[in-house]
Design a protein around this motif. Structure first.
Motif, PDB file in Angstrom:
ATOM      1  N   PRO A 178      20.542  27.394   1.476  1.00  0.00           N
ATOM      2  CA  PRO A 178      21.474  28.245   0.734  1.00  0.00           C
ATOM      3  C   PRO A 178      22.547  27.385   0.070  1.00  0.00           C
ATOM      4  CG  PRO A 178      21.982  28.342   3.065  1.00  0.00           C
ATOM      5  CD  PRO A 178      20.764  27.468   2.927  1.00  0.00           C
ATOM      6  N   ILE A 179      22.187  26.806  -1.041  1.00  0.00           N
ATOM      7  CA  ILE A 179      23.058  25.842  -1.701  1.00  0.00           C
ATOM      8  C   ILE A 179      24.402  26.482  -2.040  1.00  0.00           C
ATOM      9  CG2 ILE A 179      22.063  26.350  -3.975  1.00  0.00           C
ATOM     10  CD1 ILE A 179      22.459  23.350  -4.666  1.00  0.00           C
ATOM     11  N   MET A 180      25.474  25.741  -1.809  1.00  0.00           N
ATOM     12  CA  MET A 180      26.853  26.163  -2.064  1.00  0.00           C
ATOM     13  C   MET A 180      27.353  27.237  -1.100  1.00  0.00           C
ATOM     14  SD  MET A 180      27.557  24.077  -4.460  1.00  0.00           S
ATOM     15  CE  MET A 180      29.155  24.625  -5.042  1.00  0.00           C
ATOM     16  N   ALA A 181      26.626  27.510  -0.035  1.00  0.00           N
ATOM     17  CA  ALA A 181      27.131  28.454   0.962  1.00  0.00           C
ATOM     18  C   ALA A 181      28.376  27.874   1.626  1.00  0.00           C
ATOM     19  CB  ALA A 181      26.072  28.736   2.014  1.00  0.00           C
ATOM     20  N   PRO A 182      29.403  28.680   1.855  1.00  0.00           N
ATOM     21  CA  PRO A 182      30.590  28.180   2.554  1.00  0.00           C
ATOM     22  C   PRO A 182      30.204  27.656   3.941  1.00  0.00           C
ATOM     23  CG  PRO A 182      31.044  30.303   1.532  1.00  0.00           C
ATOM     24  CD  PRO A 182      29.565  30.079   1.421  1.00  0.00           C
ATOM     25  N   PRO A 183      30.738  26.512   4.356  1.00  0.00           N
ATOM     26  CA  PRO A 183      30.374  25.968   5.668  1.00  0.00           C
ATOM     27  C   PRO A 183      30.535  26.956   6.808  1.00  0.00           C
ATOM     28  CG  PRO A 183      31.566  24.320   4.411  1.00  0.00           C
ATOM     29  CD  PRO A 183      31.617  25.580   3.603  1.00  0.00           C
ATOM     30  N   ALA A 184      31.558  27.805   6.753  1.00  0.00           N
ATOM     31  CA  ALA A 184      31.796  28.747   7.844  1.00  0.00           C
ATOM     32  C   ALA A 184      30.677  29.771   7.989  1.00  0.00           C
ATOM     33  CB  ALA A 184      33.126  29.467   7.625  1.00  0.00           C
ATOM     34  N   GLN A 185      29.824  29.915   6.963  1.00  0.00           N
ATOM     35  CA  GLN A 185      28.730  30.884   7.031  1.00  0.00           C
ATOM     36  C   GLN A 185      27.416  30.259   7.478  1.00  0.00           C
ATOM     37  OE1 GLN A 185      28.285  33.648   3.748  1.00  0.00           O
ATOM     38  NE2 GLN A 185      30.412  33.383   3.117  1.00  0.00           N
ATOM     39  N   LEU A 186      27.358  28.948   7.624  1.00  0.00           N
ATOM     40  CA  LEU A 186      26.080  28.290   7.882  1.00  0.00           C
ATOM     41  C   LEU A 186      25.438  28.737   9.193  1.00  0.00           C
ATOM     42  CD1 LEU A 186      26.828  24.636   6.679  1.00  0.00           C
ATOM     43  CD2 LEU A 186      25.764  26.509   5.401  1.00  0.00           C
ATOM     44  N   ALA A 187      26.201  28.782  10.266  1.00  0.00           N
ATOM     45  CA  ALA A 187      25.636  29.143  11.571  1.00  0.00           C
ATOM     46  C   ALA A 187      25.075  30.564  11.540  1.00  0.00           C
ATOM     47  CB  ALA A 187      26.693  29.000  12.659  1.00  0.00           C
ATOM     48  N   ASP A 188      25.801  31.479  10.926  1.00  0.00           N
ATOM     49  CA  ASP A 188      25.345  32.864  10.846  1.00  0.00           C
ATOM     50  C   ASP A 188      24.066  32.954  10.026  1.00  0.00           C
ATOM     51  OD1 ASP A 188      25.416  35.609  11.271  1.00  0.00           O
ATOM     52  OD2 ASP A 188      26.742  35.993   9.580  1.00  0.00           O
ATOM     53  N   LEU A 189      24.016  32.230   8.915  1.00  0.00           N
ATOM     54  CA  LEU A 189      22.813  32.231   8.081  1.00  0.00           C
ATOM     55  C   LEU A 189      21.620  31.688   8.847  1.00  0.00           C
ATOM     56  CD1 LEU A 189      24.397  30.960   4.748  1.00  0.00           C
ATOM     57  CD2 LEU A 189      23.309  33.181   5.074  1.00  0.00           C
ATOM     58  N   ALA A 190      21.805  30.567   9.531  1.00  0.00           N
ATOM     59  CA  ALA A 190      20.700  29.962  10.279  1.00  0.00           C
ATOM     60  C   ALA A 190      20.195  30.908  11.365  1.00  0.00           C
ATOM     61  CB  ALA A 190      21.146  28.638  10.886  1.00  0.00           C
ATOM     62  N   GLU A 191      21.117  31.549  12.064  1.00  0.00           N
ATOM     63  CA  GLU A 191      20.721  32.451  13.155  1.00  0.00           C
ATOM     64  C   GLU A 191      19.963  33.660  12.618  1.00  0.00           C
ATOM     65  OE1 GLU A 191      22.673  34.980  16.873  1.00  0.00           O
ATOM     66  OE2 GLU A 191      23.963  33.813  15.542  1.00  0.00           O
ATOM     67  N   GLN A 192      20.450  34.244  11.531  1.00  0.00           N
ATOM     68  CA  GLN A 192      19.821  35.454  11.016  1.00  0.00           C
ATOM     69  C   GLN A 192      18.494  35.173  10.321  1.00  0.00           C
ATOM     70  OE1 GLN A 192      22.053  38.730   9.323  1.00  0.00           O
ATOM     71  NE2 GLN A 192      23.970  37.581   9.559  1.00  0.00           N
ATOM     72  N   ILE A 193      18.374  34.020   9.686  1.00  0.00           N
ATOM     73  CA  ILE A 193      17.122  33.689   8.997  1.00  0.00           C
ATOM     74  C   ILE A 193      16.099  33.134   9.970  1.00  0.00           C
ATOM     75  CG2 ILE A 193      16.085  32.193   7.229  1.00  0.00           C
ATOM     76  CD1 ILE A 193      18.768  32.437   5.694  1.00  0.00           C
ATOM     77  N   GLY A 194      16.549  32.358  10.944  1.00  0.00           N
ATOM     78  CA  GLY A 194      15.654  31.863  11.970  1.00  0.00           C
ATOM     79  C   GLY A 194      14.925  30.583  11.632  1.00  0.00           C
ATOM     80  N   LEU A 195      15.439  29.824  10.683  1.00  0.00           N
ATOM     81  CA  LEU A 195      14.840  28.542  10.313  1.00  0.00           C
ATOM     82  C   LEU A 195      15.920  27.461  10.284  1.00  0.00           C
ATOM     83  CD1 LEU A 195      12.455  29.310   7.286  1.00  0.00           C
ATOM     84  CD2 LEU A 195      11.802  28.849   9.656  1.00  0.00           C
ATOM     85  N   PRO A 196      15.519  26.184  10.413  1.00  0.00           N
ATOM     86  CA  PRO A 196      16.479  25.108  10.163  1.00  0.00           C
ATOM     87  C   PRO A 196      17.117  25.279   8.792  1.00  0.00           C
ATOM     88  CG  PRO A 196      14.466  24.223  11.090  1.00  0.00           C
ATOM     89  CD  PRO A 196      14.183  25.665  10.780  1.00  0.00           C
ATOM     90  N   LEU A 197      18.384  24.904   8.692  1.00  0.00           N
ATOM     91  CA  LEU A 197      19.140  25.145   7.469  1.00  0.00           C
ATOM     92  C   LEU A 197      19.623  23.834   6.866  1.00  0.00           C
ATOM     93  CD1 LEU A 197      21.587  27.996   6.800  1.00  0.00           C
ATOM     94  CD2 LEU A 197      22.399  25.668   6.425  1.00  0.00           C
ATOM     95  N   ASN A 198      19.427  23.708   5.560  1.00  0.00           N
ATOM     96  CA  ASN A 198      19.861  22.551   4.777  1.00  0.00           C
ATOM     97  C   ASN A 198      21.211  22.869   4.141  1.00  0.00           C
ATOM     98  OD1 ASN A 198      18.128  20.209   2.744  1.00  0.00           O
ATOM     99  ND2 ASN A 198      20.236  20.739   2.395  1.00  0.00           N
ATOM    100  N   ALA A 199      22.160  21.948   4.266  1.00  0.00           N
ATOM    101  CA  ALA A 199      23.463  22.113   3.615  1.00  0.00           C
ATOM    102  C   ALA A 199      23.699  20.971   2.642  1.00  0.00           C
ATOM    103  CB  ALA A 199      24.582  22.164   4.645  1.00  0.00           C
ATOM    104  N   LEU A 200      24.446  21.267   1.590  1.00  0.00           N
ATOM    105  CA  LEU A 200      24.804  20.273   0.587  1.00  0.00           C
ATOM    106  C   LEU A 200      26.100  19.590   0.981  1.00  0.00           C
ATOM    107  CD1 LEU A 200      24.403  19.017  -2.287  1.00  0.00           C
ATOM    108  CD2 LEU A 200      25.786  20.935  -3.150  1.00  0.00           C
TER     109      LEU A 200
END
Length: 242
Positions: A178-200
């Motif tokens: 999720p390119i440009m996602a705010p860092p504070a949202q990364l954990a929630d995104l990873a948990e809800q999607i259920g896959l490893p998450l790439n951050a920029l």
């Protein structure tokens, strides 16, 4: 399963918070050797950096053959797995895209869900169907990083990114971006999607380890490292003037 893809995929799992997979972005064989010699376990070619090194703007008409040739030069130069940003696939059928990536020696690919030319978001279900075709063509031979462009192009809510991410997970993606996602949202995104998450990782933003604490499994730099290098080269050039 190909050995490079197996090695790259394994690097995404069992990672501690604060210890993400850091993937520098080489734009040519020489920069790839520098990063590999520095001890990085894998690399991620950026479309922007590679395009700029060859005289093109990112997403603005670079011939696919030149991109795949550049990827091949990079993979030949190093002994670590290389995943490659191939934008939205250059309009190639899934089978041909996979074939050309594997011929170039790539262990993975980054595929975005907006059109590079129009910058419009693609329909998420059609994108998921296409990703499923890429997965079917690749089998386990490529690590697929599905980029989610909602924060960049459209609805900046967690819900919009999660909707796409879950579809892409069902289609067989190995990780989401999720390119440009705010860092504070990364954990929630990873948990809800259920896959490893790439951050920029951007200049002036959180460091890779900090992004890992926020919830990123892997960290890439886009064209940032190439841009920083060119800025340093410009300073050097200026210092050489009489």
């Amino acid at each position: 399963m190909s050995a490079p893809a197996q090695a790259l995929r394994s690097l995404h799992h069992g990672r501690a918070a604060g210890d993400p997979l850091v993937l520098p972005g080489p734009w040519d064989a020489a920069s790839a050797r520098v990063f590999a010699d520095a001890g990085f376990a894998a690399l991620a070619t950026p479309s922007a950096g590679v395009a700029a090194s060859l005289g093109y703007a990112d997403g603005q008409g670079m011939p696919p053959a030149e991109m795949f040739a550049a990827i091949a030069r990079i993979t030949r130069a190093v002994d670590v797995p290389v995943t490659s940003d191939v934008e939205a696939g250059y309009g190639l059928p899934a089978g041909e895209l996979v074939e050309r990536l594997l011929e170039a020696g790539a262990a993975g690919c980054n595929l975005e869900d907006s059109d590079p030319a129009s910058r419009a978001l693609k329909d998420p279900r059609r994108q998921a169907d296409w990703l499923a075709e890429v997965r079917a063509a690749a089998g386990d031979a490529l690590v697929i990083n599905a980029r989610i462009d909602t924060f960049l192009r459209g609805d900046r809510t967690t819900a919009a990114a999660v909707e796409r991410g879950r579809l892409y997970a069902e289609a067989g993606a190995d990780c989401v971006y999720p390119i440009m996602a705010p860092p504070a949202q990364l954990a929630d995104l990873a948990e809800q999607i259920g896959l490893p998450l790439n951050a920029l990782c951007k200049a002036g933003g959180p460091a890779p380890a900090e992004l890992g604490v926020f919830g990123a499994t892997r960290v890439t730099f886009g064209g940032g490292l190439h841009a920083q290098t060119m800025s340093g080269l410009a300073d050097l050039a200026a210092s050489m003037r009489p």
